[in-house]
Structure formats: C-alpha cells, structure tokens
Scaffold this active site. Sequence first.
Site, PDB file in Angstrom:
ATOM      1  N   HIS A   1      28.713  45.009  30.789  1.00 41.18           N
ATOM      2  CA  HIS A   1      29.384  43.941  31.538  1.00 41.18           C
ATOM      3  C   HIS A   1      29.492  42.660  30.707  1.00 41.18           C
ATOM      4  CE1 HIS A   1      30.264  45.272  35.614  1.00 41.18           C
ATOM      5  NE2 HIS A   1      29.056  45.788  35.770  1.00 41.18           N
TER       6      HIS A   1
ATOM      7  N   CYS B   1      29.273  50.737  40.533  1.00 41.53           N
ATOM      8  CA  CYS B   1      29.246  49.335  40.131  1.00 41.53           C
ATOM      9  C   CYS B   1      29.583  48.474  41.346  1.00 41.53           C
ATOM     10  CB  CYS B   1      30.266  49.101  39.021  1.00 41.53           C
ATOM     11  SG  CYS B   1      30.319  47.399  38.452  1.00 41.53           S
ATOM     12  N   LEU B   2      28.795  47.403  41.532  1.00 41.74           N
ATOM     13  CA  LEU B   2      29.046  46.523  42.684  1.00 41.74           C
ATOM     14  C   LEU B   2      30.427  45.886  42.611  1.00 41.74           C
ATOM     15  CD1 LEU B   2      25.559  44.754  42.882  1.00 41.74           C
ATOM     16  CD2 LEU B   2      26.447  46.525  44.419  1.00 41.74           C
TER      17      LEU B   2
ATOM     18  N   GLN C   1      29.613  39.146  36.901  1.00 43.15           N
ATOM     19  CA  GLN C   1      29.877  39.674  38.240  1.00 43.15           C
ATOM     20  C   GLN C   1      29.735  38.612  39.325  1.00 43.15           C
ATOM     21  OE1 GLN C   1      27.163  43.282  37.692  1.00 43.15           O
ATOM     22  NE2 GLN C   1      28.798  44.090  38.969  1.00 43.15           N
TER      23      GLN C   1
ATOM     24  N   HIS D   1      24.496  49.782  31.385  1.00 39.83           N
ATOM     25  CA  HIS D   1      25.631  49.430  32.254  1.00 39.83           C
ATOM     26  C   HIS D   1      25.789  47.907  32.321  1.00 39.83           C
ATOM     27  CE1 HIS D   1      27.986  50.069  36.173  1.00 39.83           C
ATOM     28  NE2 HIS D   1      27.771  48.768  36.145  1.00 39.83           N
TER      29      HIS D   1
HETATM   30 NI    NI Z   1      28.435  47.125  37.240  1.00 38.82          NI
END
Ligand code: NI
Length: 176
Positions: A139, A93-94, A51, A135
């Site tokens: 990723h 989710c960011l 991310q 979660h």
């Molecule tokens: Ni996320």
Amino acid sequence: MSVLPIRIYPDPVLRVQCAPVEEFGADLQCLVMDMIETMHEAPGVGLAAPQVGVELRVAVVDATAGADPDGVRVLVNPRVIDSEGVDTDTEGCLSIPDFTEKVTRPARVRVAAADLEGSPFEMEAGELEARVIQHELDHLDGVLFVDRLRGLRRQRAKSFLRRLRAEEPAAASGGC
Ligand code: NI
C-alpha cells in the site's frame, strides 16, 4: 482517538508512492492511534496510512484482529530486508470491500522499520502476520493486492474493480 474514514478504490490516494516519515512527534502518534482504532473497528488485520488519506510510510498490523493487545505492530518507514518460502492464501482489503482472492507471496519476511520515537528495529514474521505486513507495505508504494494476481484470478479482479469504479463512492476526507 477516532475512527477515520477508509478510502475506497478507485480513490487516487491508494496509488500514491508515500513519503518517508521524517518528523516523529505528537502528530505521528495521533495518526497511529487513530489507525489502530480504525483497523480494529473495521475490523481488519492491517491498515496503511494512504487508506486513511495520509501519504506517509506508516502501517499498523494486528494478525490477532484485536484479540491480543500485544499483537499490534506499528511500522514506520518499513522495508522488507529478507524473505523466504512461498505461500498462497486468501486476501482481502478494506479499500476493496467484498472481494477476496488467493495471492502468492513469500512465506516469511524480515522487516526493518522505525518505532513511534524514530528508533530503528527489526522483526521477523511468518504465516498471517507475514502476509499482512507484505500487503500493507505494498500500500505504501501504491500497490494493491489485486495487482499481484495473474491469469483467471486477475480477470476476476478486473471485472470486480470495473463494477466498483462504476459505483464511484464519494471520497471522505480523513483527519487526526
Ligand atoms: Ni489493503
């Protein structure tokens, strides 16, 4: 420490199968410190390395969202080794701003990981922390929570993601 730009869907780095960390040193420490600061600043309860554009199996989790300094978990090369129960709750989710949906996952997990020095450890998590860990581990395999939706929830996610793809924000590059 610095706040890193968060990659937003459909940035292809979010679909990468991340590589295990093999070097435990200053670079990893710097990445993790920046990830913790980025997570708290967002604010979020978890963040995975892809991310912030880093294709390594590193995640940080803080189910207290910064309220408890002892709430931060650093997970290097993590894997779920046991799970039990079933729980359905709302996730976001960011990397997919402004979209939440209910996701069904195991309620409790046991995780094996390494710490910043490369020492192996195991931990158990339940409730929100178990959900966040699962979660974030997704990723690291290029899996997003929307991939876990079925039926009408999946349809709703698909139309939201279609709109997000149409906007296609410029991807910023992260660094430590
Ligand atoms: Ni996320």
